[in-house]
Design an enzyme around this catalytic site. Sequence first.
Site, PDB file in Angstrom:
ATOM      1  CE  LYS A   1     -11.072   0.021  10.861  1.00  0.00           C
ATOM      2  NZ  LYS A   1     -10.196   0.645   9.942  1.00  0.00           N
TER       3      LYS A   1
ATOM      4  CE  LYS B   1      -8.987  -4.314  14.359  1.00  0.00           C
ATOM      5  NZ  LYS B   1      -7.915  -4.138  13.423  1.00  0.00           N
TER       6      LYS B   1
ATOM      7  CE  LYS C   1       9.318 -11.950 -14.398  1.00  0.00           C
ATOM      8  NZ  LYS C   1      10.175 -11.512 -15.623  1.00  0.00           N
TER       9      LYS C   1
ATOM     10  CG  ASN D   1      -0.354  -0.041   2.598  1.00  0.00           C
ATOM     11  OD1 ASN D   1       0.496   0.754   2.956  1.00  0.00           O
ATOM     12  ND2 ASN D   1      -0.555  -1.267   3.384  1.00  0.00           N
TER      13      ASN D   1
HETATM   14  N1  CTP Z   1      -3.755  -3.650  12.185  1.00  0.00           N
HETATM   15  C1  CTP Z   1      -3.217  -4.641  12.553  1.00  0.00           C
HETATM   16  N2  CTP Z   1      -3.183  -6.081  11.665  1.00  0.00           N
HETATM   17  C2  CTP Z   1      -3.566  -6.153  10.448  1.00  0.00           C
HETATM   18  C3  CTP Z   1      -4.438  -4.905  10.212  1.00  0.00           C
HETATM   19  C4  CTP Z   1      -4.597  -3.689  10.792  1.00  0.00           C
HETATM   20  O1  CTP Z   1      -2.414  -4.817  13.525  1.00  0.00           O
HETATM   21  N3  CTP Z   1      -3.771  -7.271   9.769  1.00  0.00           N
HETATM   22  C5  CTP Z   1      -3.801  -2.430  12.936  1.00  0.00           C
HETATM   23  C6  CTP Z   1      -3.007  -1.177  12.079  1.00  0.00           C
HETATM   24  O2  CTP Z   1      -1.783  -1.204  12.267  1.00  0.00           O
HETATM   25  C7  CTP Z   1      -3.972   0.137  12.793  1.00  0.00           C
HETATM   26  C8  CTP Z   1      -5.405  -0.882  12.865  1.00  0.00           C
HETATM   27  O3  CTP Z   1      -5.114  -1.879  13.203  1.00  0.00           O
HETATM   28  O4  CTP Z   1      -3.537   0.272  13.926  1.00  0.00           O
HETATM   29  C9  CTP Z   1      -6.498  -0.497  12.270  1.00  0.00           C
HETATM   30  O5  CTP Z   1      -6.096  -0.793  11.040  1.00  0.00           O
HETATM   31  P1  CTP Z   1      -7.141  -0.852   9.833  1.00  0.00           P
HETATM   32  O6  CTP Z   1      -6.593  -1.317   8.267  1.00  0.00           O
HETATM   33  O7  CTP Z   1      -7.806   0.675   9.626  1.00  0.00           O
HETATM   34  O8  CTP Z   1      -8.142  -1.823  10.183  1.00  0.00           O
HETATM   35  P2  CTP Z   1      -8.984  -3.008  10.040  1.00  0.00           P
HETATM   36  O9  CTP Z   1      -9.163  -3.443  11.254  1.00  0.00           O
HETATM   37  O10 CTP Z   1      -7.896  -3.939   9.133  1.00  0.00           O
HETATM   38  O11 CTP Z   1     -10.275  -2.589   9.124  1.00  0.00           O
HETATM   39  P3  CTP Z   1     -10.385  -2.361   7.589  1.00  0.00           P
HETATM   40  O12 CTP Z   1     -11.598  -3.265   7.448  1.00  0.00           O
HETATM   41  O13 CTP Z   1     -10.775  -0.984   7.555  1.00  0.00           O
HETATM   42  O14 CTP Z   1      -9.178  -2.536   6.958  1.00  0.00           O
END
Ligand code: CTP
Length: 398
Positions: free
Chosen positions: A333, A337, A286, A207
């Site tokens: 979230k 979490k 590859k 990303n």
């Molecule tokens: N995060 C994480 N592990 C993942 C994805 C996210 O630890 N596999 C953590 C990120 O570092 C951030 C937080 O979770 O601090 C929120 O990440 P985000 O991608 O916005 O949240 P998601 O819960 O993955 O939700 P979404 O469906 O919006 O991607």
Amino acid sequence: MTEGKRVVLGVTGGIAAYKAAELTRVLVKKGVFVKVIMTGHAKEFISPLTFQVLSGNPVFSDMFSQEYYDMNHISLAEYGDVMVVAPATANIIGKMATGIADDLLSTVLLATKAPIVACPAMNDNMYTHGVVQENIAKLKKHGVQFVAPGYGELACKLEGVGRLADIADIVEAIEAAWTEKDLRGEHILVTAGPTREPFDPVRFITNYSSGKMGYALATMAARRGAEVILISGPSSLPVPRGVTFISVASALEMRDALMTHLEGTTAIIKAAAVADYRPAVLSESKIKKKGPLTLQLERNPDIIAEIGAKKENRVLVGFAMESEDLVENARAKLIAKNMDLIVANDLHQSGAGFQCDTNIIKILDPQGGVEEIPLMDKMDIANRILDRVKILTNAKRS
Ligand code: CTP
């Protein structure tokens, strides 16, 4: 933070004296007021006029000049938030270590109560000489901070240790020196950057995260005296000074690194943009192009959720970047979490997000509080987040 601060820069007689001109320019550009003291030997290498023009102030050198007396004998010792000696020769280090005050710079160094940052630069035989090293060790005991010289080609054409440290490292040491150490005793783990999920030896999905927010957090936490571990996905940013740096690529590597270093941490700040999915199959060779290609993805572990489930007394801070319903999504979230804070930013707001040097955030807490922080530099944003972390770690301890 930096703008409006004051530095007294002592320049001594070494070939690296010309680099002190660049240091002056960089500090002035950051809004720092700089007054320069040159030793007699320094003036053999570079003209005072250079520093006068760059700093916008007269340059001081002679202890007994009328000009210096007119401005009050010890005012230079009291002027600086930090005193810097760059380059610092073996001679000035020796004088500082033995309390000799026989010219303006050595006198001001002895009279000042400001933190002192010394940046040695000299021939490597001189730098590694036992006497110089003993002097440095002694001065460290008296609170003088050193920015160690680098390795490379020296003015004498030999290779060795003795080149003046990079200007960026000197500036970071100066900024750290005037920062209050209010996070001393904290052990803060920061994750930053994107993760990289490979599907063959040359390709991956990732990303746009630059790592800037996480690196700013690690930099500021270290400046404020915390022990910092920075676990970073691929980023082109320089490693912040004074942090333990762990480089990872994939989400699985990031999770392993984090779990290995969890013990002893008082706060975890998850600024990384972790990929939620990784390719289910990693091809050893590859992948050749044929027709359309379908990649099967599988879920990565949700690292922050795993930590949230066993966070004990640690403070857990997450980030949420949303394109709609910012506060509602971020709050969901935060609760799901088990975080203590979530930093929410809006993907569509200009001046916020992945690649910029600024951010606009809302800090949400489980009690329903929303602190709105307007557009500001990511370094300042980092400080605001760390202020909240400090309140929480203190509360958890008491
Ligand atoms: N995060 C994480 N592990 C993942 C994805 C996210 O630890 N596999 C953590 C990120 O570092 C951030 C937080 O979770 O601090 C929120 O990440 P985000 O991608 O916005 O949240 P998601 O819960 O993955 O939700 P979404 O469906 O919006 O991607």
